[in-house]
Write a protein that holds these residues in place. Structure first.
Motif, PDB file in Angstrom:
ATOM      1  N   PHE C  19       0.477  -1.313  -0.250  1.00  0.00           N
ATOM      2  CA  PHE C  19       0.047   0.260  -0.042  1.00  0.00           C
ATOM      3  C   PHE C  19       0.620   1.149  -0.353  1.00  0.00           C
ATOM      4  O   PHE C  19       1.498   1.434   0.123  1.00  0.00           O
ATOM      5  CB  PHE C  19      -1.520   0.135   0.750  1.00  0.00           C
ATOM      6  CG  PHE C  19      -1.585   1.379   1.056  1.00  0.00           C
ATOM      7  CD1 PHE C  19      -3.401   0.689   0.050  1.00  0.00           C
ATOM      8  CD2 PHE C  19      -1.457   2.590   2.304  1.00  0.00           C
ATOM      9  CE1 PHE C  19      -3.774   2.417   0.898  1.00  0.00           C
ATOM     10  CE2 PHE C  19      -2.302   2.971   1.808  1.00  0.00           C
ATOM     11  CZ  PHE C  19      -3.428   3.472   1.420  1.00  0.00           C
ATOM     12  N   GLU C  42      -0.413  -1.636 -14.126  1.00  0.00           N
ATOM     13  CA  GLU C  42      -1.307  -1.769 -14.314  1.00  0.00           C
ATOM     14  C   GLU C  42      -0.775  -3.387 -14.606  1.00  0.00           C
ATOM     15  O   GLU C  42      -1.174  -4.312 -14.450  1.00  0.00           O
ATOM     16  CB  GLU C  42      -1.118  -0.781 -15.677  1.00  0.00           C
ATOM     17  CG  GLU C  42      -1.721  -1.782 -16.638  1.00  0.00           C
ATOM     18  CD  GLU C  42      -3.835  -1.848 -16.573  1.00  0.00           C
ATOM     19  OE1 GLU C  42      -4.648  -2.479 -17.257  1.00  0.00           O
ATOM     20  OE2 GLU C  42      -3.805  -1.304 -15.751  1.00  0.00           O
ATOM     21  N   THR C 158      -7.158  -5.199  -4.285  1.00  0.00           N
ATOM     22  CA  THR C 158      -8.194  -3.861  -4.598  1.00  0.00           C
ATOM     23  C   THR C 158      -6.981  -2.638  -4.133  1.00  0.00           C
ATOM     24  O   THR C 158      -7.393  -1.562  -4.499  1.00  0.00           O
ATOM     25  CB  THR C 158      -9.234  -4.322  -2.890  1.00  0.00           C
ATOM     26  OG1 THR C 158      -9.284  -4.989  -3.812  1.00  0.00           O
ATOM     27  CG2 THR C 158      -9.847  -3.010  -2.729  1.00  0.00           C
ATOM     28  N   THR C 159      -5.616  -3.338  -3.215  1.00  0.00           N
ATOM     29  CA  THR C 159      -4.973  -2.263  -2.817  1.00  0.00           C
ATOM     30  C   THR C 159      -4.360  -2.365  -3.927  1.00  0.00           C
ATOM     31  O   THR C 159      -3.857  -0.169  -4.347  1.00  0.00           O
ATOM     32  CB  THR C 159      -3.523  -3.230  -2.256  1.00  0.00           C
ATOM     33  OG1 THR C 159      -4.309  -4.053  -1.032  1.00  0.00           O
ATOM     34  CG2 THR C 159      -2.407  -2.229  -1.736  1.00  0.00           C
ATOM     35  N   GLU C 161      -5.656  -1.314  -7.655  1.00  0.00           N
ATOM     36  CA  GLU C 161      -6.467  -0.381  -7.543  1.00  0.00           C
ATOM     37  C   GLU C 161      -5.897   0.974  -6.995  1.00  0.00           C
ATOM     38  O   GLU C 161      -6.669   1.672  -7.568  1.00  0.00           O
ATOM     39  CB  GLU C 161      -8.088  -1.709  -7.419  1.00  0.00           C
ATOM     40  CG  GLU C 161      -8.287  -2.121  -8.791  1.00  0.00           C
ATOM     41  CD  GLU C 161      -9.452  -2.899  -8.379  1.00  0.00           C
ATOM     42  OE1 GLU C 161     -10.035  -3.302  -9.115  1.00  0.00           O
ATOM     43  OE2 GLU C 161     -10.743  -2.562  -7.346  1.00  0.00           O
ATOM     44  N   VAL C 162      -6.230   0.675  -5.519  1.00  0.00           N
ATOM     45  CA  VAL C 162      -6.442   1.993  -4.727  1.00  0.00           C
ATOM     46  C   VAL C 162      -5.129   2.925  -4.260  1.00  0.00           C
ATOM     47  O   VAL C 162      -4.965   3.752  -5.382  1.00  0.00           O
ATOM     48  CB  VAL C 162      -6.517   1.696  -3.039  1.00  0.00           C
ATOM     49  CG1 VAL C 162      -6.195   3.417  -2.561  1.00  0.00           C
ATOM     50  CG2 VAL C 162      -8.103   1.480  -3.125  1.00  0.00           C
ATOM     51  N   MET C 164      -3.420   2.516  -7.408  1.00  0.00           N
ATOM     52  CA  MET C 164      -3.288   3.822  -8.933  1.00  0.00           C
ATOM     53  C   MET C 164      -4.305   4.720  -8.739  1.00  0.00           C
ATOM     54  O   MET C 164      -3.983   5.563  -9.265  1.00  0.00           O
ATOM     55  CB  MET C 164      -3.959   2.190 -10.398  1.00  0.00           C
ATOM     56  CG  MET C 164      -3.660   1.109 -10.594  1.00  0.00           C
ATOM     57  SD  MET C 164      -3.946  -0.356 -11.063  1.00  0.00           S
ATOM     58  CE  MET C 164      -4.450   0.277 -13.016  1.00  0.00           C
ATOM     59  N   ALA C 165      -5.597   4.759  -8.106  1.00  0.00           N
ATOM     60  CA  ALA C 165      -6.069   5.571  -8.415  1.00  0.00           C
ATOM     61  C   ALA C 165      -5.912   7.061  -6.722  1.00  0.00           C
ATOM     62  O   ALA C 165      -5.253   8.295  -7.519  1.00  0.00           O
ATOM     63  CB  ALA C 165      -7.275   5.385  -7.524  1.00  0.00           C
ATOM     64  N   ARG C 166      -4.809   6.207  -6.085  1.00  0.00           N
ATOM     65  CA  ARG C 166      -3.734   7.673  -5.973  1.00  0.00           C
ATOM     66  C   ARG C 166      -2.865   8.343  -6.574  1.00  0.00           C
ATOM     67  O   ARG C 166      -2.195   9.263  -6.271  1.00  0.00           O
ATOM     68  CB  ARG C 166      -3.641   7.000  -4.144  1.00  0.00           C
ATOM     69  CG  ARG C 166      -4.637   6.462  -3.038  1.00  0.00           C
ATOM     70  CD  ARG C 166      -3.940   5.870  -2.655  1.00  0.00           C
ATOM     71  NE  ARG C 166      -2.969   6.106  -0.931  1.00  0.00           N
ATOM     72  CZ  ARG C 166      -3.133   7.329  -0.570  1.00  0.00           C
ATOM     73  NH1 ARG C 166      -4.098   7.754   0.108  1.00  0.00           N
ATOM     74  NH2 ARG C 166      -2.300   7.554   0.044  1.00  0.00           N
ATOM     75  N   TYR C 168      -2.879   8.315  -9.683  1.00  0.00           N
ATOM     76  CA  TYR C 168      -3.373   9.115 -11.127  1.00  0.00           C
ATOM     77  C   TYR C 168      -3.604  10.435 -10.106  1.00  0.00           C
ATOM     78  O   TYR C 168      -3.397  11.371 -10.860  1.00  0.00           O
ATOM     79  CB  TYR C 168      -4.627   8.373 -11.686  1.00  0.00           C
ATOM     80  CG  TYR C 168      -5.540   9.148 -12.032  1.00  0.00           C
ATOM     81  CD1 TYR C 168      -5.136   9.538 -13.233  1.00  0.00           C
ATOM     82  CD2 TYR C 168      -6.705   9.204 -11.356  1.00  0.00           C
ATOM     83  CE1 TYR C 168      -5.429   9.894 -14.143  1.00  0.00           C
ATOM     84  CE2 TYR C 168      -7.680  10.245 -12.216  1.00  0.00           C
ATOM     85  CZ  TYR C 168      -6.731  10.945 -13.886  1.00  0.00           C
ATOM     86  OH  TYR C 168      -7.957  11.932 -15.025  1.00  0.00           O
ATOM     87  N   ASN C 169      -4.575   9.743  -8.927  1.00  0.00           N
ATOM     88  CA  ASN C 169      -4.809  12.053  -8.561  1.00  0.00           C
ATOM     89  C   ASN C 169      -3.544  12.807  -8.069  1.00  0.00           C
ATOM     90  O   ASN C 169      -3.714  13.577  -8.330  1.00  0.00           O
ATOM     91  CB  ASN C 169      -5.673  11.420  -6.956  1.00  0.00           C
ATOM     92  CG  ASN C 169      -7.456  10.759  -7.579  1.00  0.00           C
ATOM     93  OD1 ASN C 169      -7.536  10.812  -8.335  1.00  0.00           O
ATOM     94  ND2 ASN C 169      -7.620  11.334  -6.806  1.00  0.00           N
TER      95      ASN C 169
END
Lengths: 133, 128, 182, 158, 150, 124
Positions: C19, C42, C158-159, C161-162, C164-166, C168-169
């Motif tokens: 994480f 990815e 899930t980790t 994915e999160v 990646m989101a973090r 990206y943001n």
């Protein structure tokens, strides 16, 4: 602040897995209930037969086996008992699991973290970007 | 497909004939493909039967053999098994023959249609 | 700092997704671009997906195998009783799809168990009972292991994915500040 | 092939790239669904063919013949066939019928034919959709190229 | 828009399409080989398991072997060598397929470099496909033996 | 302005709900249709049976012998029931569709109002 996101995230994963567990147990119970009802229906149908000497065919997976009615009744009863047992076991386990989930969902020390919606949004925006869902 | 023969202002009769031929070609070709696949499959099954025969031939006559029918196995003996394999292979052969015949028929009918279209075109061009 | 952890905690050697606690620090470390990191994530994500598919297939196989072994064990019990009582059993067995034929099974001590690779081996009822019981245990264990592997994998997915989101943001924010200061 | 549905060609030309893509995707999805159901039908049909063939073979087997009986997918026991030229057929919704082998054969042959008819109904639709998708894709590439050229020309003019 | 220009454009476009089609065909071929290989590997494994089982059993025990839909009654002692031979054949086949996969992978990479084909986004797909063997475990569950979960 | 917005959201959620209702009814009808075909097949088969053929019905795990008349009646009743259910679902589908149309209309209206309101504020 450094530990918080990971902490919340781990917590979320835990709740999710608990919820999944509860859901799958509920499904199993419904399935077993159906089977038990069917077996009960079969037992009742056997009792209604006029000719008690005529053997009946019982479905065992891929085959039907010829049993005399007494034996068939015994086997049906055994099946029913085993379903009852399994259902009861799941029920008592489920109660504990639901309590645990409820507890986890209402952990007071977690109130006030607004990280949950953010991470969802993040996920959403990313999915839109990558085109996955 | 020789689209070149078609002028932009062809008459409707020719256009219709041409379209019919195209449809026919498409369906015929599909049917022939299906037949071809079936023939290949049957040929493979013959091959399979022959292979089985040669494998079993190496065994003593006294070896008990069971023939598979659906999910069950029925007691048989080597002679019977061999005979059955032979009839199977022969059946496949006759099936292949009849399939080849229908394929020939399809080819011929396609050629006939092409020919008649060609004739139609030459008649039309002759008129001009 | 790495994205993949050690390959422990499961039977398949699935690497753990780490994480990203502090995206700023992580991104600053070694001067990676967001694009690079996202691509790596990815890749990891896809790797997990492939593993998940394989595990799900394994689970499906076990889901067929376990009831079959259980039913076989039940049948062995029945055959044992019939042998004791010298009883012949009559059965309509499945011959093909939607089709049953009738057979008589006389008391006997011998059964055939299909091993795979086109081989069926003869067993006495006792031997068959032992083997099937052992196999059932193994299959159940394998099922449990597969389930826990799948759970673990889901967590890692899930980790990732999160993460990646973090990342990206983080990148979006970075661009915005860049624009604002420019 | 493009000669066939002329009106459609005109209709397609009026659509935007985005709309074309949408239509293409929808067609692809429909084709996939149809192909899947074709596949399923074929599988079921094949299993009925096997049932039918098994009955043919069974006709040659005398009663009391020794056999290995499948009790489960992996357990076989020695036994005797006592079918007496009769078999049990699962006719659906929980009903089973015991009937002579020849009647059972008729049942399975009817099923096979029914499935063949179903597939014959789907096949032309599938074909038609495939042709339509090809057309849509063709128009799409044409339009796309045209747009590129327009853009290039505009860039050149500046 | 001059017709000549659009004509040359068209042929170039066609060429491009053909390159892509060839490339995709190559990848399909590789995928097919990989699928076959994975299938055989499952077969190989099941042979290993059965051989292992038979080795621990008396040689005279009754053992059936299916040959082309015919079940032949033999003994363990007779079936075992045939099975081992079979396994060796499968092993060879798998090795052969593996080298084919690698050769195909090289062919694909060469083709890619030659025509300068690039992927959108990830380089991952290329990586995976040139190594090939994504196991598509075909579930064939007629056996009673269970793989150890190791 | 806010009131319009709220109204819009309300109508939208109503619309979404009716959409999901519609999907539910449609898929239910599909299930019923396939049940109908299957039962019709069974009926057809029962009609073809000869006197000497034996009919069994699977009740739970027990295969019970049944007579032809009883089996036929049961299947007929089932067919009737399914046909009625299909009709019921078709009506529901129609209802939902017309409800959806009116909802769509009112959504459009609200949207127009919103736009007008926006224009007014901009003009100010």
């Amino acid at each position: 602040m450094a530990r918080e996101p990971e902490f919340v995230f781990e917590y979320l994963k835990q709740v999710e897995s608990l919820a999944q567990d509860v859901l799958s147990d509920r499904r199993d119970i419904i399935e077993l209930n159906k089977k038990r009802d069917k077996t009960r229906e079969a037992a009742r149908a056997l009792k209604k037969l006029d000719d008690k000497s005529e053997p009946v065919w019982l479905c065992c997976g891929n085959l039907f086996i010829n049993f005399d009615q007494q034996k068939a009744n015994y086997l049906l009863e055994k099946d029913q008992n085993s379903y009852d047992e399994q259902i009861n076991k799941l029920h008592s386990g489920l109660k504990k699991k639901v309590n645990k989930l409820y507890e986890a969902e209402n952990k007071p020390e977690l109130k006030g973290y607004d990280l949950i919606p953010i991470s969802k949004e993040e996920k959403q925006s990313l999915f839109e970007l990558v085109g996955k869902n | 497909m020789s689209t070149a023969v078609l002028h932009p202002n062809v008459d409707l009769e020719l256009k219709k004939a041409f379209e019919d031929l195209q449809v026919k070609m498409l369906t015929n070709r599909n049917q022939m493909k299906v037949i071809g696949a079936q023939v290949d499959q049957l040929k493979r099954q013959i091959q399979h039967a022959k292979l089985t025969e040669s494998e079993l031939n190496q065994l003593e006559k006294s070896v008990p053999m069971y023939e598979g029918i659906g999910r069950m196995f029925v007691l048989s003996d080597k002679d019977k098994v061999m005979k059955n394999l032979d009839t199977k292979a022969k059946n496949y052969e006759t099936k292949i023959q009849s399939l080849e015949k229908s394929k020939e028929y399809l080819e011929k009918s396609l050629k006939d249609s092409e020919q008649s279209l060609r004739e139609l075109i030459s008649v039309k061009q002759g008129k001009k | 700092m790495s994205l993949e952890g050690e390959k422990t905690g499961n039977s398949l050697g699935i690497p753990k997704a780490i994480f990203l606690e502090d995206v700023d620090k992580f991104m600053a470390d070694g001067g990676k671009t967001a694009e690079e990191v996202l691509r790596k994530l990815e890749e990891l994500f896809q790797k997990y997906r492939v593993m998940e598919v394989n595990l799900l297939q394994k689970k499906e196989k076990l889901k067929v195998q376990i009831p079959d072994i259980k039913m076989s064990l039940d049948m062995i019990q029945l055959l044992k009783r019939n042998k004791e009582n010298e009883k012949t059993v009559e059965t309509d067995f499945i011959l093909a799809h939607n089709l049953y034929a009738r057979a008589e099974v006389p008391p006997s001590d011998k059964v055939g168990l299909w091993l795979g690779a086109n081989v069926m081996l003869e067993y006495t009822l006792e031997q068959a009972d032992d083997l099937l019981t052992k196999n059932l245990k193994q299959a159940n264990q394998s099922m449990e292991q597969t389930d826990s592997d799948l759970d673990f994998l889901k967590d890692q997915i899930t980790t990732t994915e999160v993460n990646m989101a973090r990342v990206y943001n983080w990148d979006v924010k970075r661009r915005q500040t860049l624009k604002a200061t420019a | 092939m493009s000669a066939e549905p002329q009106q459609e060609g005109i209709y397609l030309n009026k659509l935007s790239l985005q709309q074309l893509e949408q239509i293409k995707n929808q067609l692809t999805q429909e084709i996939n669904v149809l192909q899947e159901s074709m596949h399923r039908l074929k599988m079921v049909q094949q299993s009925f063919v096997t049932s039918d063939q098994s009955l043919d073979q069974m006709k040659n087997v005398e009663d009391n013949k020794q056999l290995l009986v499948p009790l489960t997918g992996s357990l076989y026991v020695p036994g005797k066939l006592i079918s007496n030229n009769k078999v049990l057929v699962d006719i659906g919704t929980g009903y089973y019928v015991q009937k002579p082998v020849d009647d059972a054969k008729k049942y399975f042959e009817k099923k096979i034919q029914y499935l063949a008819k179903q597939m014959d109904q789907i096949q032309p639709i599938l074909q038609q959709k495939a042709i339509m998708r090809e057309e849509v894709m063709e128009v799409f590439t044409q339009k796309y190229q045209m747009q590129l050229q327009v853009q290039k020309a505009a860039a050149g003019a500046q | 828009m001059s017709t000549a220009a659009s004509g040359s454009k068209k042929s170039k476009e066609k060429e491009q399409q053909e390159i892509v089609a060839t490339f995709q065909k190559l990848r399909e071929e590789q995928k097919a080989i990989a699928g076959k290989s994975a299938e055989l590997q499952v077969e190989q494994k099941s042979h290993e398991l059965v051989i292992e089982t038979l080795k621990e059993v008396e040689k005279e025990r009754k053992c059936f072997r299916m040959i082309g839909g015919v079940l032949v009654e033999r003994t363990v002692g007779e079936v075992l060598p045939a099975l081992e031979q079979n396994r060796d054949q499968i092993t060879k086949l798998v090795e052969n397929l593996q080298s084919q996969i690698i050769a195909k992978g090289k062919e694909i990479n060469d083709f890619r470099e030659k025509h300068n084909i690039r992927f959108q986004g990830e380089t991952e797909g290329e990586q995976k496909s040139s190594n090939g063997a994504e196991s598509s475990n075909k579930s064939k569950s007629s056996g009673v033996l269970v793989e150890k979960s190791a | 302005m806010e009131a319009i917005q709220k109204k819009f959201e309300e109508e939208l959620s109503k619309f979404q709900k009716s959409q999901s209702d519609l999907n539910k009814h449609i898929s239910q009808r599909q299930i019923l249709e396939s049940q109908l075909t299957e039962n019709k097949f069974v009926k057809e088969e029962l009609d073809l049976l000869k006197k000497e053929d034996a009919i069994y019905k699977l009740v739970g795990p027990v295969l019970l012998k049944q007579d032809l008349v009883e089996a036929s009646q049961t299947v007929e009743k089932r067919i009737d029931y399914i046909q009625n259910e299909i009709k019921r679902h078709e009506n529901l589908i129609k209802e939902t569709e017309s409800k959806q149309d009116s909802l769509k209309e009112s959504l459009n209206k609200i949207q127009q109002q919103m736009q007008q309101a926006k224009l007014k504020t901009m003009q100010k």
